[in-house]
Design an enzyme around this catalytic site. Sequence first.
Site, PDB file in Angstrom:
ATOM      1  N   HIS A  57       0.866   5.099   1.166  1.00  0.00           N
ATOM      2  CA  HIS A  57       0.226   6.124   1.997  1.00  0.00           C
ATOM      3  C   HIS A  57       0.324   7.457   1.256  1.00  0.00           C
ATOM      4  O   HIS A  57       1.429   7.860   0.851  1.00  0.00           O
ATOM      5  CB  HIS A  57       0.965   6.305   3.331  1.00  0.00           C
ATOM      6  N   HIS A  80       0.840  -1.205   0.000  1.00  0.00           N
ATOM      7  CA  HIS A  80       0.000   0.000   0.000  1.00  0.00           C
ATOM      8  C   HIS A  80       0.864   1.241   0.000  1.00  0.00           C
ATOM      9  O   HIS A  80       1.936   1.274   0.596  1.00  0.00           O
ATOM     10  CB  HIS A  80      -0.956   0.017   1.199  1.00  0.00           C
TER      11      HIS A  80
END
Length: 131
Positions: free
Chosen positions: A119, A117
């Site tokens: 951010h 992922h």
Amino acid sequence: MASEKEAALAAVADPPDAPTIFDKILKKEIPSTAVYEDDMVYAFRDICPQAPTHILIIPKVKDGLSQLSKAEERHREILGHLMYTAKIIAKQEGLEDGFRLVINDGPSGCQSVYHLHVHLLGGRQMNWPPG
Ligand code: AMP
């Protein structure tokens, strides 16, 4: 983002390819606040925001990408797409003055969820060096 202790625990808790909470988010088994979606990626607000804007951008298909250090040649397209999506979302969120992208990798990187992922953080002045 996790504490160092939480990150260390996360790294030993499950095999790297085990399903994570992000799989449940993708399957809508647990709720999330969507900000962007296409056929390759899903982006939603972080549950514990570290800035006024804190969004996570994830591949819809994990395909071995538990973390960036597992990336292989075949992942070039999705990796580029995650970055380009971050730029689109930053504009959508009105972050004209700047923003920060973070990818935590492994225990030393303080990673707590083993599904790659990005951010996207913004809406306040960032500092350098990061913690
Ligand atoms: P990392 O520590 O880089 O692995 O980041 C994982 C992020 O996932 C953290 O910033 C958490 O706050 C976030 N997170 C964990 N569970 C959820 C959830 N259910 N919804 C939204 N964000 C979450």
